[in-house]
Design a protein around this motif. Structure first.
Motif, PDB file in Angstrom:
ATOM      1  N   SER A  94       0.855  -1.193   0.000  1.00  0.00           N
ATOM      2  CA  SER A  94       0.000   0.000   0.000  1.00  0.00           C
ATOM      3  C   SER A  94       0.879   1.227   0.000  1.00  0.00           C
ATOM      4  O   SER A  94       2.106   1.133  -0.106  1.00  0.00           O
ATOM      5  N   THR A 116      -9.396   6.775  -2.491  1.00  0.00           N
ATOM      6  CA  THR A 116      -9.944   5.429  -2.727  1.00  0.00           C
ATOM      7  C   THR A 116     -11.001   5.458  -3.821  1.00  0.00           C
ATOM      8  O   THR A 116     -11.236   4.446  -4.489  1.00  0.00           O
ATOM      9  N   THR A 152      -8.995  -1.709  -3.209  1.00  0.00           N
ATOM     10  CA  THR A 152      -9.197  -0.959  -1.971  1.00  0.00           C
ATOM     11  C   THR A 152      -9.151  -1.928  -0.791  1.00  0.00           C
ATOM     12  O   THR A 152      -9.790  -2.977  -0.819  1.00  0.00           O
ATOM     13  N   ARG A 159     -17.136  -0.204  -0.069  1.00  0.00           N
ATOM     14  CA  ARG A 159     -16.042   0.357  -0.863  1.00  0.00           C
ATOM     15  C   ARG A 159     -14.752  -0.444  -0.731  1.00  0.00           C
ATOM     16  O   ARG A 159     -13.742  -0.105  -1.325  1.00  0.00           O
ATOM     17  N   LYS A 178      -4.777   3.245   1.867  1.00  0.00           N
ATOM     18  CA  LYS A 178      -6.006   2.441   1.850  1.00  0.00           C
ATOM     19  C   LYS A 178      -6.176   1.686   0.531  1.00  0.00           C
ATOM     20  O   LYS A 178      -7.208   1.078   0.288  1.00  0.00           O
ATOM     21  N   ILE A 179      -5.150   1.761  -0.323  1.00  0.00           N
ATOM     22  CA  ILE A 179      -5.175   1.048  -1.600  1.00  0.00           C
ATOM     23  C   ILE A 179      -3.954   0.136  -1.670  1.00  0.00           C
ATOM     24  O   ILE A 179      -2.837   0.563  -1.387  1.00  0.00           O
TER      25      ILE A 179
END
Length: 573
Positions: A94, A116, A152, A159, A178-179
């Motif tokens: 990440s 995101t 994600t 999500r 967050k990815i």
């Protein structure tokens, strides 16, 4: 088979979304395009990958697939294999966090961090980013590159676990923390095919199971769980055929979606035009002529729920304008009814049952939204009824010894009462007597954040006795009880609801009515006999509308079941 049923699937409720899901499911099951015997088996591809990786890895064996921990819900084509994601990708990681360490230097070339929202289902949106402050150090090692697969890993439940691949990205965009990004080892697996597998079938189900978190607002997937995902693999040539076929079918889905939206817009415009001819009628005879033309297209009015809603609102508006039933010259005029109501009000004042109020101003032409038939009158609610606010909720009202049920805003809907959940107030007997509801009282919602809900009202039926009401409701108690049904009809009709919104809006943009505004509210008053005919007619027509909704819901349910059966047939064929 799939193409021949696409139109049927697309017209079912939620059909296009189901169709997209079916296409992806068939793709990762090896059922979307025919296998070519000349293609090399996936096992050969995996051997080359192992060589490039510099270490061997085990295929997912039949025994492992049948174990309790890994259970494949479908059988792949003979030339395909199951493989773990971590064995066929590299450089998983990440990116940048707002809490990362500040650097000593700045970069004249602006760097940005992907949000995101840049990762959509099989769609990369590089414009969804934020520029990092100049005091923070860019990290080129986490710059997003073409060919990367993004997924994600943290955020709201709906999500997390969404993936796409990067095929056209501007420079100097970094990953968010967050990815997660990774890319295939070598060039044996197409990024677009990996994303297909992540977004569909068994692999998608594994992602849902791997999500952890205390609430739907914040869940996570660990990199270890991502690496452990099992996905299907086929030859590179078949991957290419599948990706090409999926892209073509998704474009067709896009077209079906646009077509459906266009048809909905055109339908709404046609319904508006048809119903507009009815509301433009000036007399019952003119309405009858217009209705004959509208009746020729009645199937359009019954074809969508929103059209039936619009029809019902039109009928209410026609009713309160005196156009739904014919006038009878022998009916006693509304002026005589109003004289009797005035006499009853004077009697209640004289006996001390209600207080004498200040006389209100005459109703101006600007306050009258439409012309009334002969024999009707405009009148303020204060001249027809006693208007009173409710009890304020305080700590002193907490139920202890002498408590009684009370109505809240949630209990009063438009022309309906919801009494499943009733709370209680601590009251003295004098307070109970003052705010006690009796059957036939009209309750109006005085405050709401929605313009469409302000002023909604319903008549109390006496279902709970004794029962009082809180201060966010206003009680209207008619001096002539028989008039209440018609008053409620007007308040819930389009012109009445619009006037409520106009009166309720404040300088802050919030919506709030008051006892004073309700007392001053002007309503039409028809002869009592005509009121009865109107209410009876409206009741019958609303039952017809309810029946139309029920039939439409049944038809849509049949369509949905048929669509689901076709999806199941295709997915498990």
């Amino acid at each position: 088979m799939l193409l021949s049923n696409m139109e049927l699937l697309a017209t079912a409720p939620g059909g296009v979304a189901k169709l997209r899901e079916l296409i992806l499911t068939l793709a990762v099951q090896g059922k979307l395009v025919p296998q070519d015997p000349a293609d090399e088996p996936a096992g050969v591809l995996l051997q080359r990958l192992a060589s490039q990786r510099g270490a061997s890895f085990a295929k997912i064996s039949k025994r492992e697939q049948e174990s309790a921990s890994v259970t494949a819900p479908y059988v792949l084509p003979q030339s395909w294999e199951w493989v773990r994601l971590g064995d066929v990708v590299e450089n998983m990681g990440s990116g940048w966090s707002p809490a990362c360490e500040e650097g000593a230097r700045t970069d004249p070339q602006k760097w940005a961090v992907l949000r995101t929202t840049a990762v959509q289902l099989n769609e990369y949106r590089p414009h969804e980013h934020k520029v990092i402050p100049s005091k923070l150090t860019p990290r080129p090692e986490i710059e997003v590159k073409n060919g990367d697969v993004l997924i994600t890993r943290a955020g709201p439940l709906n999500r997390v676990g969404i993936s796409c691949w990067v095929n056209d990205t501007p420079p100097r965009l970094m990953l968010s923390d967050k990815i997660v990004r990774f890319h295939a080892i070598g060039d044996e697996l197409l990024p677009a095919f990996i994303v297909l597998a992540l977004n569909a079938g068994w692999t998608k189900s594994q992602i849902e199971v791997a999500k952890t978190g205390m609430a739907a607002s914040q869940v996570n997937i660990s990199q270890a769980d991502l690496k452990a995902l099992v996905l299907p693999v086929c030859s590179k040539t078949e991957q290419s055929r599948i990706v090409t076929r999926v892209e073509a079918l998704m474009r067709l889905c896009d077209a079906l979606e646009v077509k459906g939206q266009l048809e909905a817009t055109q339908h709404a415009q046609l319904v508006s035009t048809l119903l507009g001819t009815l509301t433009a009628s000036a007399t019952p005879d003119e309405l009858a002529d217009h209705w004959q033309r509208v009746a020729q297209h009645f199937d359009l009015l019954a074809g969508r729920p929103e059209a039936i809603d619009a029809l019902e609102q039109t009928l209410l508006q026609l009713a309160v304008r005196g156009l739904l039933v014919p006038q009878d010259p022998t009916d006693e005029p509304a002026s005589a009814l109003l004289q009797r109501i005035r006499a009853e009000k004077d009697r209640l004042i004289a006996t001390g049952q209600i207080k004498r109020d200040k006389p209100l101003s005459a109703i101006t032409d600007e306050e009258k939204p439409f012309e009334l038939p002969v024999g009707w009158e405009w009148v303020r609610i204060n001249d027809l009824a006693e208007v009173q606010g409710g009890i304020q909720k305080t700590q002193l009202r907490t139920p202890v010894k002498q408590h009684f049920p009370y109505l809240r805003v949630a209990n009063v809907q438009r022309d309906a009462l919801r009494l499943e959940e009733i709370e209680r107030f601590e009251l003295t007997m004098e307070e109970l007597e003052r705010w006690r509801l009796v059957a036939g009282d009209l309750l109006i919602v005085e405050g709401n954040g929605s313009a469409e809900e302000i002023g909604r009202c319903a008549v109390w039926t006496g279902a709970i006795d004794p029962c009082v009401y809180q201060n966010h409701l206003i009680r209207v108690r008619c001096f002539q009880q028989e008039c209440m049904a018609f008053i409620k009809l007007f308040l819930n009709a389009p012109s009445g609801a619009e006037e409520m919104k106009r009166l309720a809006i404040t300088t802050s943009g919030l919506y709030n009515l008051s006892v004073g505004k309700i007392r001053n509210y002007a309503v039409p008053m028809a002869p009592l006999a005509e009121q009865s005919r109107i209410v009876t007619r409206v009741t019958a027509l609303r039952r017809l509308c309810a029946d139309l909704r029920h039939r439409l819901a049944e038809r849509e349910a049949v369509q949905a079941r048929l669509a689901e059966a076709l999806v199941q047939q295709q997915a498990f064929a």
